[in-house]
Motif scaffolding. Structure first.
Motif, PDB file in Angstrom:
ATOM      1  N   VAL A 239       0.950  -1.055  -0.560  1.00 25.94           N
ATOM      2  CA  VAL A 239      -0.018   0.044  -0.064  1.00 25.94           C
ATOM      3  C   VAL A 239       1.204   1.763   0.425  1.00 25.94           C
ATOM      4  O   VAL A 239       0.649   2.409  -1.008  1.00 25.94           O
ATOM      5  N   ARG A 240       1.977   1.619   0.912  1.00 25.34           N
ATOM      6  CA  ARG A 240       2.304   2.809   0.709  1.00 25.34           C
ATOM      7  C   ARG A 240       3.498   2.789  -0.384  1.00 25.34           C
ATOM      8  O   ARG A 240       3.866   3.838  -1.083  1.00 25.34           O
ATOM      9  N   GLU A 241       3.837   1.578  -0.559  1.00 25.06           N
ATOM     10  CA  GLU A 241       4.554   1.567  -2.178  1.00 25.06           C
ATOM     11  C   GLU A 241       3.748   2.093  -3.773  1.00 25.06           C
ATOM     12  O   GLU A 241       4.015   2.916  -4.161  1.00 25.06           O
ATOM     13  N   GLU A 242       2.437   1.622  -3.725  1.00 25.61           N
ATOM     14  CA  GLU A 242       1.677   2.213  -4.401  1.00 25.61           C
ATOM     15  C   GLU A 242       1.261   3.854  -4.368  1.00 25.61           C
ATOM     16  O   GLU A 242       0.709   4.565  -4.888  1.00 25.61           O
ATOM     17  N   ALA A 243       1.177   4.183  -3.003  1.00 22.93           N
ATOM     18  CA  ALA A 243       0.535   5.765  -2.607  1.00 22.93           C
ATOM     19  C   ALA A 243       2.127   6.730  -2.600  1.00 22.93           C
ATOM     20  O   ALA A 243       2.047   7.493  -3.017  1.00 22.93           O
ATOM     21  N   ALA A 244       3.820   5.659  -3.119  1.00 23.12           N
ATOM     22  CA  ALA A 244       4.640   6.635  -3.019  1.00 23.12           C
ATOM     23  C   ALA A 244       4.366   6.892  -4.048  1.00 23.12           C
ATOM     24  O   ALA A 244       5.255   8.095  -5.516  1.00 23.12           O
ATOM     25  N   LEU A 245       3.863   5.700  -5.402  1.00 28.27           N
ATOM     26  CA  LEU A 245       3.659   5.444  -6.465  1.00 28.27           C
ATOM     27  C   LEU A 245       3.048   7.025  -7.158  1.00 28.27           C
ATOM     28  O   LEU A 245       3.525   7.889  -8.129  1.00 28.27           O
ATOM     29  N   MET A 246       1.841   7.173  -6.657  1.00 24.69           N
ATOM     30  CA  MET A 246       1.070   8.399  -7.199  1.00 24.69           C
ATOM     31  C   MET A 246       1.279   9.407  -6.852  1.00 24.69           C
ATOM     32  O   MET A 246       1.621  10.397  -7.707  1.00 24.69           O
ATOM     33  N   ARG A 247       1.745   9.858  -5.341  1.00 27.53           N
ATOM     34  CA  ARG A 247       2.672  11.305  -5.123  1.00 27.53           C
ATOM     35  C   ARG A 247       3.771  11.340  -6.341  1.00 27.53           C
ATOM     36  O   ARG A 247       3.938  11.940  -6.375  1.00 27.53           O
ATOM     37  N   ALA A 248       5.014  10.542  -6.367  1.00 29.47           N
ATOM     38  CA  ALA A 248       5.696  10.454  -7.738  1.00 29.47           C
ATOM     39  C   ALA A 248       5.224  11.100  -8.674  1.00 29.47           C
ATOM     40  O   ALA A 248       5.522  11.924  -9.205  1.00 29.47           O
ATOM     41  N   TRP A 249       3.985  10.999  -9.655  1.00 30.53           N
ATOM     42  CA  TRP A 249       3.407  11.619 -10.557  1.00 30.53           C
ATOM     43  C   TRP A 249       2.203  12.385 -10.005  1.00 30.53           C
ATOM     44  O   TRP A 249       2.072  12.728 -11.014  1.00 30.53           O
ATOM     45  N   GLY A 250       2.832  12.741  -8.803  1.00 30.84           N
ATOM     46  CA  GLY A 250       1.630  14.370  -8.777  1.00 30.84           C
ATOM     47  C   GLY A 250       0.249  14.154  -8.175  1.00 30.84           C
ATOM     48  O   GLY A 250      -0.614  14.483  -8.800  1.00 30.84           O
ATOM     49  N   VAL A 251       0.092  12.555  -8.045  1.00 31.73           N
ATOM     50  CA  VAL A 251      -0.962  12.756  -7.565  1.00 31.73           C
ATOM     51  C   VAL A 251      -1.339  12.225  -5.603  1.00 31.73           C
ATOM     52  O   VAL A 251      -0.829  11.203  -5.180  1.00 31.73           O
ATOM     53  N   GLY A 252      -2.714  13.149  -5.238  1.00 32.89           N
ATOM     54  CA  GLY A 252      -2.378  12.948  -3.819  1.00 32.89           C
ATOM     55  C   GLY A 252      -3.515  12.441  -3.146  1.00 32.89           C
ATOM     56  O   GLY A 252      -4.227  11.554  -4.212  1.00 32.89           O
ATOM     57  N   PRO A 253      -3.386  11.867  -2.342  1.00 31.19           N
ATOM     58  CA  PRO A 253      -4.409  11.352  -1.440  1.00 31.19           C
ATOM     59  C   PRO A 253      -5.879  11.942  -1.821  1.00 31.19           C
ATOM     60  O   PRO A 253      -6.646  11.350  -1.889  1.00 31.19           O
ATOM     61  N   GLY A 254      -6.026  13.016  -1.923  1.00 36.50           N
ATOM     62  CA  GLY A 254      -7.647  13.787  -1.946  1.00 36.50           C
ATOM     63  C   GLY A 254      -8.044  13.279  -3.117  1.00 36.50           C
ATOM     64  O   GLY A 254      -9.022  12.914  -3.446  1.00 36.50           O
ATOM     65  N   ARG A 255      -7.132  13.250  -4.172  1.00 38.60           N
ATOM     66  CA  ARG A 255      -7.290  13.290  -5.513  1.00 38.60           C
ATOM     67  C   ARG A 255      -7.767  11.639  -6.099  1.00 38.60           C
ATOM     68  O   ARG A 255      -8.626  11.293  -6.229  1.00 38.60           O
ATOM     69  N   LEU A 256      -6.950  10.699  -5.203  1.00 35.57           N
ATOM     70  CA  LEU A 256      -7.232   9.173  -5.313  1.00 35.57           C
ATOM     71  C   LEU A 256      -8.790   8.716  -4.681  1.00 35.57           C
ATOM     72  O   LEU A 256      -9.245   8.304  -5.128  1.00 35.57           O
ATOM     73  N   GLU A 257      -8.940   9.661  -3.529  1.00 38.37           N
ATOM     74  CA  GLU A 257     -10.523   9.442  -2.630  1.00 38.37           C
ATOM     75  C   GLU A 257     -11.381   9.312  -3.969  1.00 38.37           C
ATOM     76  O   GLU A 257     -12.604   8.888  -3.145  1.00 38.37           O
ATOM     77  N   ARG A 258     -11.529  10.628  -5.137  1.00 41.51           N
ATOM     78  CA  ARG A 258     -12.906  10.944  -5.532  1.00 41.51           C
ATOM     79  C   ARG A 258     -12.603   9.947  -7.007  1.00 41.51           C
ATOM     80  O   ARG A 258     -13.467  10.290  -7.519  1.00 41.51           O
ATOM     81  N   MET A 259     -11.357   9.234  -6.874  1.00 41.16           N
ATOM     82  CA  MET A 259     -10.804   8.818  -8.392  1.00 41.16           C
ATOM     83  C   MET A 259     -12.121   7.407  -8.246  1.00 41.16           C
ATOM     84  O   MET A 259     -11.967   6.757  -7.226  1.00 41.16           O
ATOM     85  N   PRO A 260     -13.209   6.692  -9.283  1.00 37.86           N
ATOM     86  CA  PRO A 260     -14.229   6.128  -9.255  1.00 37.86           C
ATOM     87  C   PRO A 260     -12.508   4.421  -9.361  1.00 37.86           C
ATOM     88  O   PRO A 260     -11.089   4.337 -10.201  1.00 37.86           O
ATOM     89  N   PHE A 261     -13.301   3.498  -8.416  1.00 33.32           N
ATOM     90  CA  PHE A 261     -12.062   2.006  -7.794  1.00 33.32           C
ATOM     91  C   PHE A 261     -11.652   1.670  -9.243  1.00 33.32           C
ATOM     92  O   PHE A 261     -10.680   1.422  -9.480  1.00 33.32           O
ATOM     93  N   GLU A 262     -12.400   1.494 -10.439  1.00 30.98           N
ATOM     94  CA  GLU A 262     -11.835   1.249 -11.608  1.00 30.98           C
ATOM     95  C   GLU A 262     -10.994   1.463 -12.829  1.00 30.98           C
ATOM     96  O   GLU A 262      -9.683   1.085 -12.758  1.00 30.98           O
ATOM     97  N   GLN A 263     -11.251   2.531 -12.259  1.00 34.34           N
ATOM     98  CA  GLN A 263     -10.356   3.492 -12.956  1.00 34.34           C
ATOM     99  C   GLN A 263      -8.311   3.912 -12.202  1.00 34.34           C
ATOM    100  O   GLN A 263      -8.047   4.364 -12.730  1.00 34.34           O
ATOM    101  N   ARG A 264      -9.283   4.191 -10.527  1.00 31.95           N
ATOM    102  CA  ARG A 264      -7.859   3.720  -9.442  1.00 31.95           C
ATOM    103  C   ARG A 264      -6.516   3.080  -9.805  1.00 31.95           C
ATOM    104  O   ARG A 264      -5.685   2.469  -9.899  1.00 31.95           O
ATOM    105  N   ALA A 265      -7.741   1.633  -9.992  1.00 28.26           N
ATOM    106  CA  ALA A 265      -7.090   0.077 -10.336  1.00 28.26           C
ATOM    107  C   ALA A 265      -6.190   1.335 -11.587  1.00 28.26           C
ATOM    108  O   ALA A 265      -5.031  -0.216 -11.569  1.00 28.26           O
TER     109      ALA A 265
END
Length: 539
Positions: A239-265
C-alpha cells in the motif's frame, strides 16, 4: 421404566434443560468483524468492482468453504476506523478458523501501521486484502485440520439443537395425550425419554468434537501467527509503495479518494508497468528538489544582498531613507532624490525570476535518448522527470505549461497543460510514455514553442515565457530560421534555457546549442537531479 405411564410434570422436569436449549439457541455469527450496513455496502461495492477480489475469492473457496466471509473480515479490519472482533463464543463453529485468522492479523504489531494507510479508503483496503493473499493461503493450509474439526463441531451443534427440538416436540405430543390427572400413556412417555437420550448422545458428541477442534486450533496457532505477521508487513509495504508511486506522479490522497475504483486500479496498473515504474523514484527526487528550490527562493527579490547603491527602485530603499518620509520638512528632499535616482538602495546580485508567460519544455526523444547513464537511468527518463518537475513549477507560478516531444523534423507531439485546468494524470502519463525515435531537429520544436508563445501574447498580451530545451544531440539550423527566431524572441521577450544531456562537458556541447540558449548547463551524471536546480530558481 419404559412401557409404563408417567406423569407429565415429571417428564417436563427432566426435559427442562432441553426445552431451554431449544427455546434459547444462541445466535451464531458468520463474520468475525463487527460491521454496520454501511461498512458492508462498502465491501459489496468494492467486491463488485474488483476482479482481483472475485478471482481470489473463487480460488480460496477451493481451500476453505467460507473464504468469502474471511475476505470480508480482512477487508473490514483494514477499512474500519476502529475494528472490533466478536467473542469466540458468538461465532458459528464453522467460522472459528476465520476468527483465529483475524485475531492473528489484527493483533500483529504491523497491523496498526497497515491501518494508517487504509482506514476509510476502500481501494487501499482492497489492496491490503490482495497483498495478504499468499499469507492467507498459508494460514488456511495451517488451519485445514482445525477447519475439518470445526465442520464436525458445527454439524454436532446442529444435531444437538435438532435433538433438543425433538425433545420439545415429543413433550408436546405427550401433553396432548395426557389424561386429566396428568398421566401420560406409556408410548408417549417412552418417546419423550428416547428423545432425551438422543439429545444427550448428540450433546456428548458435540463436546468431544469441540475438544478435538480446540486442540487442532491450538496446534495451528503458531503457523497462523507467523503468517499473519508476514501478511500485514507485506500489505503495508504494498500500500505504501503504491501511495509513493501516486505521489511521485503528482496524484495526491484527496484526488485518489475521489477517483472511481476501476479508474484508480487501471491507473495504478499503468504506473506499475514498464518504464513508468522505473522512473517513479527519479520523478519523486526531481519533485522534492524543485520543492526545496522554491522554498529557498525569495519572491520579488533580485538575489543576494551585497551592499548599498543609488537608484529609484522603491522596493529596495533602505530603512533610513524611508524614515525621512516621517518628517514633513524632509519629504521634498526625498522626492528630489527619487526624481534624480539618488536614493540609497540595497544592492544585490544573483538570479532573478522574470518569467510570466508559458513554460515550455522541449524534450528530445530521438533514438540516442534511450542510452543509459550511471545507475541505469536513461537520458529519456531524466529529461522527462525534469519536464514534469517544470510542470509543477509552472503550476506554482500560475503559468501555462506545454510539453513538446521532438526528434526528426517530421516528428512532434505537443501536450498542453493550461494553468486554469487540473493536469489530467492520463495526459501526464501519455506525455511520459510517448517516444518518437528518429534523429534530432531543433528547428521544429523551437518553431512550435515560439508559435505557442506568440499565440499567448496575442491572446492575453502576456510575454516573457520560458523555453527549456532538453537534448543529447546537436544539429544545424538555417540562417533564415535563426533570423526569424531572433526577431520573435525580441518581440515576445522569452528566454531559452538549454540542458545538454550526455558525456561531453558544457563547453563542448556544440555551437548551435550555445547560440540558441541564453543559459546552458550540461548534465553528465543522470542520477543527480541537482544539476538542474538553478532552473527552478529562475523559472
Amino acid at each position: 421404566m419404559e412401557g409404563t405411564a408417567d406423569g407429565l410434570g415429571a417428564l417436563a422436569g427432566r426435559a427442562g434443560r432441553w426445552l431451554d436449549l431449544s427455546a434459547a439457541a444462541p445466535q451464531r455469527h458468520t463474520s468475525a468483524v463487527v460491521a454496520d450496513r454501511f461498512d458492508r455496502i462498502a465491501w459489496r461495492d468494492t467486491y463488485a468492482q474488483s476482479a482481483g477480489l472475485r478471482d481470489l475469492d473463487e480460488e480460496l473457496r477451493g481451500l476453505h468453504h467460507h473464504a468469502t466471509d474471511l475476505l470480508t473480515d480482512v477487508f473490514l479490519a483494514a477499512y474500519q476506523a476502529a475494528p472490533r472482533l466478536r467473542e469466540r463464543a458468538e461465532m458459528d463453529a464453522s467460522r472459528l478458523v476465520n476468527h483465529q485468522v483475524m485475531a492473528s492479523l489484527t493483533t500483529s504489531p504491523e497491523f496498526a501501521a497497515l491501518r494508517r494507510e487504509t482506514v476509510g479508503d476502500a481501494y487501499a483496503a482492497a489492496m491490503a486484502v490482495l497483498a495478504q493473499a499468499p499469507a492467507v493461503r498459508r494460514m488456511l493450509e495451517h488451519s485445514r485440520p482445525a477447519q475439518e474439526e470445526m465442520e464436525r463441531v458445527g454439524r454436532a451443534q446442529r444435531d444437538t439443537e435438532e435433538a433438543a427440538q425433538a425433545v420439545g416436540a415429543a413433550l408436546r405430543r405427550a401433553a396432548e395425550a395426557a389424561g386429566d390427572d396428568g398421566a401420560v400413556p406409556a408410548p408417549a412417555a417412552d418417546a419423550v425419554r428416547q428423545a432425551m437420550r438422543a439429545a444427550e448422545t448428540a450433546e456428548a458428541a458435540a463436546m468431544r468434537a469441540a475438544r478435538h477442534a480446540g486442540q487442532a486450533l491450538a496446534a495451528a496457532e503458531p503457523g497462523v501467527g507467523a503468517a499473519a505477521r508476514g501478511a500485514t508487513a507485506a500489505a503495508t509495504e504494498a500500500v505504501r509503495e503504491e501511495a509513493a508511486l501516486m505521489r511521485a506522479w503528482g496524484v495526491g490522497p484527496g484526488r485518489l479518494e475521489r477517483m472511481p475504483f476501476e479508474q484508480r486500479a487501471r491507473l495504478a496498473e499503468r504506473m506499475r508497468a514498464g518504464r513508468l515504474a522505473q522512473w517513479a523514484e527519479l520523478i519523486g527526487r526531481f519533485r522534492r528538489m524543485a520543492d526545496g528550490e522554491r522554498a529557498r527562493r525569495v519572491e520579488n527579490a533580485t538575489g543576494e544582498l551585497v551592499g548599498v547603491t543609488l537608484g529609484d527602485d522603491l522596493s529596495r530603499v533602505i530603512p533610513s531613507e524611508l524614515a525621512a518620509l516621517g518628517l514633513p520638512e524632509l519629504r521634498a528632499v526625498f522626492a528630489a532624490r527619487y526624481a534624480a535616482g539618488e536614493l540609497m538602495l540595497y544592492d544585490s546580485q544573483g538570479e532573478q525570476v522574470t518569467g510570466r508567460g508559458a513554460v515550455i519544455a522541449c524534450v528530445d526523444t530521438s533514438h540516442s535518448m534511450y542510452a543509459e547513464g550511471p545507475g541505469g537511468v536513461t537520458r529519456e527518463a531524466w529529461a522527462k522527470a525534469c519536464a514534469l518537475a517544470l510542470l509543477d513549477q509552472a503550476r506554482h507560478g500560475g503559468r501555462d505549461f506545454v510539453g513538446i516531444l521532438f526528434s526528426s523534423a517530421d516528428k512532434l507531439r505537443v501536450f498542453r497543460f493550461p494553468a486554469d485546468r487540473p493536469a489530467g494524470i492520463d495526459q501526464v502519463l501519455d506525455f511520459a510514455e510517448t517516444f518518437l525515435g528518429g534523429g534530432t531537429s531543433f528547428q521544429t520544436p523551437l518553431t512550435a514553442a515560439t508559435e505557442l508563445l506568440a499565440e499567448e501574447f496575442d491572446a492575453s498580451a502576456r510575454s516573457r515565457g520560458d523555453i527549456v530545451l532538453i537534448t543529447d544531440g546537436e544539429c544545424d539550423v538555417t540562417e533564415d530560421w535563426m533570423r526569424v527566431r531572433n526577431d520573435a524572441k525580441r518581440r515576445l521577450d522569452f528566454r531559452v534555457f538549454g540542458v545538454a544531456i550526455g558525456d561531453p562537458p558544457a563547453e563542448e556541447s556544440g555551437p548551435v546549442l550555445e547560440a540558441l540558449c541564453d543559459n546552458l548547463r550540461c548534465i553528465e551524471d543522470l542520477t543527480d537531479v541537482h544539476g538542474a536546480a538553478d532552473l527552478f530558481r529562475v523559472i
